[in-house]
Write a protein that holds these residues in place. Structure first.
Motif, mmCIF file in Angstrom:
data_model
loop_
_atom_site.group_PDB
_atom_site.id
_atom_site.type_symbol
_atom_site.label_atom_id
_atom_site.label_comp_id
_atom_site.label_asym_id
_atom_site.label_seq_id
_atom_site.Cartn_x
_atom_site.Cartn_y
_atom_site.Cartn_z
ATOM 1 N N SER A 157 0.610 -1.381 0.085
ATOM 2 C CA SER A 157 0.005 0.354 0.067
ATOM 3 C C SER A 157 1.049 0.925 -0.076
ATOM 4 O O SER A 157 0.293 1.913 0.078
ATOM 5 C CB SER A 157 -1.012 -0.242 1.381
ATOM 6 O OG SER A 157 -1.904 -0.646 0.780
ATOM 7 N N GLY A 161 -1.529 2.221 -2.711
ATOM 8 C CA GLY A 161 -2.629 3.011 -2.186
ATOM 9 C C GLY A 161 -3.784 1.220 -1.351
ATOM 10 O O GLY A 161 -2.990 0.940 -1.469
ATOM 11 N N ASP A 165 -8.702 2.671 -3.460
ATOM 12 C CA ASP A 165 -8.397 3.814 -3.995
ATOM 13 C C ASP A 165 -8.798 3.113 -5.761
ATOM 14 O O ASP A 165 -8.390 2.064 -5.690
ATOM 15 C CB ASP A 165 -7.421 4.094 -4.074
ATOM 16 C CG ASP A 165 -6.979 4.678 -2.811
ATOM 17 O OD1 ASP A 165 -6.858 5.881 -2.736
ATOM 18 O OD2 ASP A 165 -5.958 4.045 -2.139
ATOM 19 N N ARG A 365 0.605 4.636 0.733
ATOM 20 C CA ARG A 365 -0.131 6.485 0.080
ATOM 21 C C ARG A 365 -1.758 5.820 0.118
ATOM 22 O O ARG A 365 -2.610 4.521 0.534
ATOM 23 C CB ARG A 365 -0.425 5.032 -0.748
ATOM 24 C CG ARG A 365 1.172 5.575 -1.623
ATOM 25 C CD ARG A 365 0.931 7.097 -2.355
ATOM 26 N NE ARG A 365 2.584 7.246 -2.789
ATOM 27 C CZ ARG A 365 2.845 8.600 -2.098
ATOM 28 N NH1 ARG A 365 1.934 9.562 -2.284
ATOM 29 N NH2 ARG A 365 3.869 8.965 -2.437
ATOM 30 N N TRP A 366 -2.705 7.242 0.492
ATOM 31 C CA TRP A 366 -3.857 6.986 0.579
ATOM 32 C C TRP A 366 -4.651 8.074 0.222
ATOM 33 O O TRP A 366 -4.527 9.063 0.390
ATOM 34 C CB TRP A 366 -4.736 7.274 2.423
ATOM 35 C CG TRP A 366 -5.933 7.344 2.938
ATOM 36 C CD1 TRP A 366 -6.058 8.550 2.607
ATOM 37 C CD2 TRP A 366 -6.844 6.118 3.425
ATOM 38 N NE1 TRP A 366 -7.935 8.099 3.082
ATOM 39 C CE2 TRP A 366 -8.444 6.693 3.172
ATOM 40 C CE3 TRP A 366 -6.830 5.124 3.385
ATOM 41 C CZ2 TRP A 366 -9.023 6.538 4.258
ATOM 42 C CZ3 TRP A 366 -7.387 4.413 3.943
ATOM 43 C CH2 TRP A 366 -9.459 4.894 4.149
ATOM 44 N N ASP A 367 -5.662 7.383 -0.317
ATOM 45 C CA ASP A 367 -6.399 8.404 -1.773
ATOM 46 C C ASP A 367 -5.128 9.742 -2.036
ATOM 47 O O ASP A 367 -5.684 10.884 -2.175
ATOM 48 C CB ASP A 367 -6.879 9.656 -0.470
ATOM 49 C CG ASP A 367 -7.648 10.434 -0.968
ATOM 50 O OD1 ASP A 367 -8.202 10.381 -2.388
ATOM 51 O OD2 ASP A 367 -8.614 11.464 -0.848
ATOM 52 N N ARG A 459 -12.168 10.057 2.454
ATOM 53 C CA ARG A 459 -11.260 10.755 1.117
ATOM 54 C C ARG A 459 -11.477 11.871 1.360
ATOM 55 O O ARG A 459 -12.977 12.428 0.960
ATOM 56 C CB ARG A 459 -11.464 9.466 0.554
ATOM 57 C CG ARG A 459 -11.116 7.927 0.251
ATOM 58 C CD ARG A 459 -12.114 7.399 -0.695
ATOM 59 N NE ARG A 459 -12.071 7.885 -2.133
ATOM 60 C CZ ARG A 459 -10.544 7.810 -2.912
ATOM 61 N NH1 ARG A 459 -10.014 6.771 -2.426
ATOM 62 N NH2 ARG A 459 -10.401 7.994 -4.643
#
Ligand SMILES: Cc1cc2nc3c(=O)[nH]c(=O)nc-3n(C[C@H](O)[C@H](O)[C@H](O)COP(=O)(O)OP(=O)(O)OC[C@H]3O[C@@H](n4cnc5c(N)ncnc54)[C@H](O)[C@@H]3O)c2cc1C
Length: 462
Positions: A157, A161, A165, A365-367, A459
């Motif tokens: 991730s 993400g 995502d 990673r996120w959004d 998000r």
């Protein structure tokens, strides 16, 4: 309470079990990682276990459930840690592990039946040059259906993400619970409606998942004299676009003291970074570590380190498991640390929580953004104290999800919109899929857990 006898008669050749041992074993998941859920979910069991082997057999099960109005809780391999595969209202435990197999592999994508484990998927894709973009640390046992319906993200991730995502889940096929069960193919954005729905918005039969080019990975455990050095090095490693990696997690001392295989390797009072590095980047990684004053205390090919298991099995959800082998009352909340000044935010929280418990932080990673997901490790004997800690995190701008809840809204990792509600109504008109976990109206969700003042992970983009 339910007409199990006639339901079983209508099943024909579909395998089922009513012996108490099988029922007890299949009615549990890994909720015991939460001391709170340990109390609230104990003793909740299904009335029988049904194990369809094909979509046709699955349709027979769901048709019968609709006819006799019996709740259905789907189960992959029961590794979820929010108790979301524990049947709250008894009924049918739908074991999906016999519906298995990889259907096809194409450049960058795989399609598999819901009960296929993530390890089984990679056994097929790796020889063709592809691997999972990311996986939960339970990959040996977790099914792709259970991961989509109950999971979040994991190792990898940091590059790709999380499940929600765009582009990671390409398509999902689901079956409705009706007297005439329908198969529905959800593609692209719509496939995300099933993600984190805990089997309450349709039974996943097939998943199309994006893949990454396969790599050769090296594990490294790195010790730092101070938490600040470990944190800065971990965040920089996550940012280095030229260094190929799959994992960078930063754990404050004394987490290494709780994790028994790390104890002989890591000097007293050292904080650590654990990482998986592409073999082509190891030299650059060593330079980066040295520039932050770190010392690599163990380095090996993936899975061959001195821990009796792959190093990633000490990260993400597995860290709690390892720590609880030393202290079963240690647990966490789930903070989403997101800021243009990520190091600054984590250091502020670290200062404010001084003395509460060591910080764990998974970088991912996120959004689209590099974020930290983490928490102090807390001794969960005093619920009011945990609520105070959540408030401190929130005051500093951290969003907090609740791993001590067991329904979709309570955990707070899924934003529920009109399309989610419409899908739920259409796929489960009688409200029989995993009842209490995700109802059309929040008022009907199960109220079995204590509520921490959590606010969920949201998000920016939609
Ligand atoms: C030690 C540990 C570490 C973990 N680490 C991670 C991690 O790194 N990342 C992460 O995201 N999660 C993690 N988890 C949670 C969990 O392991 C994963 O989410 C895993 O993918 C669940 O797969 P499973 O097959 O065991 O699903 P299950 O636990 O059986 O089911 C999960 C949910 O999906 C539903 N479900 C299962 N199959 C279907 C289906 N075919 N159709 C519809 N609904 C279905 C169930 O009802 C349940 O609500 C961890 C858990 C533990 C105990």
């Amino acid at each position: 309470m339910y007409d199990i006898e006639n339901f079983v008669r209508d099943l024909g050749n579909v395998p089922s079990a009513t012996d108490p041992r099988t029922i007890r074993a299949k009615s549990r998941d890994a909720y015991a990682l939460s001391p709170l859920l340990r109390k609230t979910l104990q003793g909740k069991t299904a009335d029988l276990v049904v194990s369809p082997r094909t979509k046709e057999e699955l349709a027979t099960v769901l048709k019968g459930a609709a006819k006799y109005k019996i709740p259905v809780t789907a189960r992959g391999n029961g590794t979820s840690q929010y108790g979301q595969s524990v049947p709250l209202k008894g009924g049918i435990m739908l074991d999906m592990t016999a519906i298995t197999g990889v259907l096809w592999v194409k450049p960058g994508a795989v399609r598999a039946k819901a009960g296929t484990t993530l390890d089984e998927i990679e056994e097929v894709t790796k020889p063709q040059g592809w691997e999972l973009r990311f996986f939960p640390t339970t990959r040996k046992h977790a099914t792709i259906g259970g991961f989509i319906a109950g999971g979040t993200g994991g190792v990898g991730s940091i590059n790709w993400g999380v499940l929600r995502d765009r582009g990671n889940i390409r398509a999902v096929e689901v079956m409705s619970l009706e007297e005439r069960p329908r198969l529905v193919e959800l593609r692209g954005d719509d496939s995300r409606l099933i993600h984190h729905s805990y089997g309450a918005a349709g039974i996943v039969t097939e998943v199309e998942f994006a893949l990454a080019p396969a790599g050769n990975w090296q594990e490294a455990l790195v010790a730092f004299p101070t938490y600040g050095q470990a944190l800065r090095c971990g965040v920089q490693l996550a940012r280095e676009s030229g260094i190929v990696k799959k994992l960078a997690s930063v754990y404050e001392w004394p987490i290494t003291h709780y994790v028994q295989p790390f104890r002989p390797l890591v000097p007293e009072r050292s904080s650590i970074v654990i990482s998986l590095i592409g073999e082509q980047s190891v030299e650059d990684f060593r330079e980066l570590v040295a520039s932050y004053g770190g010392k690599i205390v163990s380095e090996s090919v993936e899975g061959e380190g001195p821990y009796n298991r792959p190093l990633y099995e000490f990260s993400f959800g597995h860290l709690n498991l390892q720590v609880q082998k030393t202290d079963p009352m240690l647990t966490e909340v789930e903070g989403l640390f997101r800021s243009d000044d990520l190091v600054g935010l984590i250091e502020r929280v670290h200062t404010r929580l001084n003395g509460v418990g060591p910080l764990r932080m998974e970088l991912r990673r996120w959004d689209g953004d590099l974020v930290g997901s983490g928490s102090p490790l807390i001794n969960f004997t005093d619920e009011a104290r945990v609520a105070d800690i959540v408030r401190i995190l929130q005051q500093e701008g951290v969003r907090v999800a609740n791993p001590h809840a067991s329904n979709v809204r309570g955990v707070g990792k899924k934003e529920i919109g009109e399309k989610d509600i419409a899908l739920k109504r259409s796929m489960d008109p009688a409200g029989l899929l995993n009842p209490g976990r995700f109802e059309v109206s929040s008022a009907s969700d199960a109220k079995i857990e204590k509520h921490l003042p959590t606010d969920g992970w949201v998000r920016r983009a939609s």
